[in-house]
Scaffold this motif. Structure first.
Motif, mmCIF file in Angstrom:
data_model
loop_
_atom_site.group_PDB
_atom_site.id
_atom_site.type_symbol
_atom_site.label_atom_id
_atom_site.label_comp_id
_atom_site.label_asym_id
_atom_site.label_seq_id
_atom_site.Cartn_x
_atom_site.Cartn_y
_atom_site.Cartn_z
ATOM 1 N N UNK A 116 0.828 -1.209 0.000
ATOM 2 C CA UNK A 116 0.000 0.000 0.000
ATOM 3 C C UNK A 116 0.862 1.259 0.000
ATOM 4 N N UNK A 117 1.897 1.281 0.826
ATOM 5 C CA UNK A 117 2.773 2.458 0.898
ATOM 6 C C UNK A 117 3.489 2.693 -0.423
ATOM 7 N N UNK A 118 4.001 1.625 -1.036
ATOM 8 C CA UNK A 118 4.728 1.773 -2.297
ATOM 9 C C UNK A 118 3.795 2.201 -3.420
ATOM 10 N N UNK A 119 2.601 1.636 -3.473
ATOM 11 C CA UNK A 119 1.648 2.008 -4.519
ATOM 12 C C UNK A 119 1.245 3.473 -4.404
ATOM 13 N N UNK A 120 1.033 3.934 -3.189
ATOM 14 C CA UNK A 120 0.688 5.350 -2.996
ATOM 15 C C UNK A 120 1.856 6.260 -3.345
ATOM 16 N N UNK A 124 2.450 2.065 -8.429
ATOM 17 C CA UNK A 124 2.174 0.629 -8.470
ATOM 18 C C UNK A 124 3.197 -0.152 -7.678
ATOM 19 N N UNK A 125 2.770 -1.283 -7.125
ATOM 20 C CA UNK A 125 3.676 -2.105 -6.333
ATOM 21 C C UNK A 125 3.305 -3.575 -6.469
ATOM 22 N N UNK A 160 -1.155 -7.112 -5.295
ATOM 23 C CA UNK A 160 -0.558 -6.111 -6.158
ATOM 24 C C UNK A 160 -1.380 -4.839 -5.992
ATOM 25 N N UNK A 161 -0.696 -3.717 -5.806
ATOM 26 C CA UNK A 161 -1.398 -2.472 -5.497
ATOM 27 C C UNK A 161 -1.125 -1.374 -6.511
ATOM 28 N N UNK A 162 -2.167 -0.553 -6.777
ATOM 29 C CA UNK A 162 -2.053 0.509 -7.767
ATOM 30 C C UNK A 162 -2.951 1.683 -7.392
ATOM 31 N N UNK A 163 -2.559 2.861 -7.855
ATOM 32 C CA UNK A 163 -3.439 4.015 -7.699
ATOM 33 C C UNK A 163 -4.750 3.724 -8.418
#
Length: 226
Positions: A116-120, A124-125, A160-163
């Motif tokens: 979450x931190x990296x995606x924000x 994307x993370x 996997x996280x993204x804006x």
């Protein structure tokens, strides 16, 4: 949260995410990891129509979880889940989306935090484990090659996280154009210019695919719940 898999390779005869794992099911552990996380406002469970009764049982005590029916492919299921959030994404009520495989029951709060931190931060993370035992097959299948930089190959995990806004836009375009990617990151990279950062994964964050995976997960859950 994607829960549309089968139990073919594990020999379950039904959707593997509903297999028992300690005091819960495989999916039960996955759902709770996100539903109780303080940074997660909403969990959307994407499931098969034939699993509706079991899915309802899983979310009965988790009011933050919403359920939608998935599609014929993983990507279509992801798109349908995003459609459930589309109005909230457009209103900026949701800034980041994490997509997780329900068959990964031992995802940790720390890994959720990191993705979450990296995606924000960058857009994307993707979590993954560094691997030194991977090689590429030659086009004719007669041999193996170790490409330059092979020591930096990773085995990709979820979440996997993204804006949220560019993620939704990418999936809308992929849906309209009939593009099917290998995972969420491949779709984002095809239709956006978002950078995607690698986040160190977690050995415990295994995917339940074969019987030995379930056996290992049972040992890990037992060590946590004693």
């Amino acid at each position: 949260m994607l829960a549309g898999g089968s139990g073919a390779r594990i020999g379950a005869g039904h959707n593997k995410v509903y297999l028992p794992l300690g005091e819960r099911t495989v999916l039960g552990w996955s759902l709770r990891a996100f539903a109780v996380h303080p940074a997660i406002s909403t969990v959307v469970l994407v499931t098969r129509s034939e699993d509706a009764v079991q899915a309802a049982r899983e979310v009965a005590e988790l009011p933050a979880v919403e359920t939608v029916t998935g599609g014929a492919t993983r990507q279509d299921s992801e798109w349908r889940g995003l459609q459930r959030l589309a109005e909230r994404i457009a209103a900026d009520a949701i800034d980041t989306v994490l997509i997780h495989d329900g068959a990964r029951p031992l995802v940790s709060a720390a890994l959720i935090d990191a993705v979450l931190a990296a995606a924000r931060a960058v857009g994307g993370a993707v979590p993954g484990l560094l691997r030194d035992d991977l090689a590429a097959a030659t086009p004719d299948g007669t041999g193996l090659t170790w490409p330059p930089g092979a020591d930096a190959l990773v085995a990709v995990q979820t979440p996997q996280g993204f804006r949220a806004r560019p993620l939704l836009a990418a999936y809308d375009r992929a849906h309209d154009e009939g593009f099917v990617g290998t995972d969420t990151a491949s779709c984002v990279q095809r239709f956006t210019d978002l950078p995607v950062r690698w986040v160190p994964g977690d050995e415990r964050n295994l995917k339940i695919t074969y019987p030995h995976d379930l056996t290992r997960a049972e040992r890990l859950v037992s060590s946590v719940t004693r």
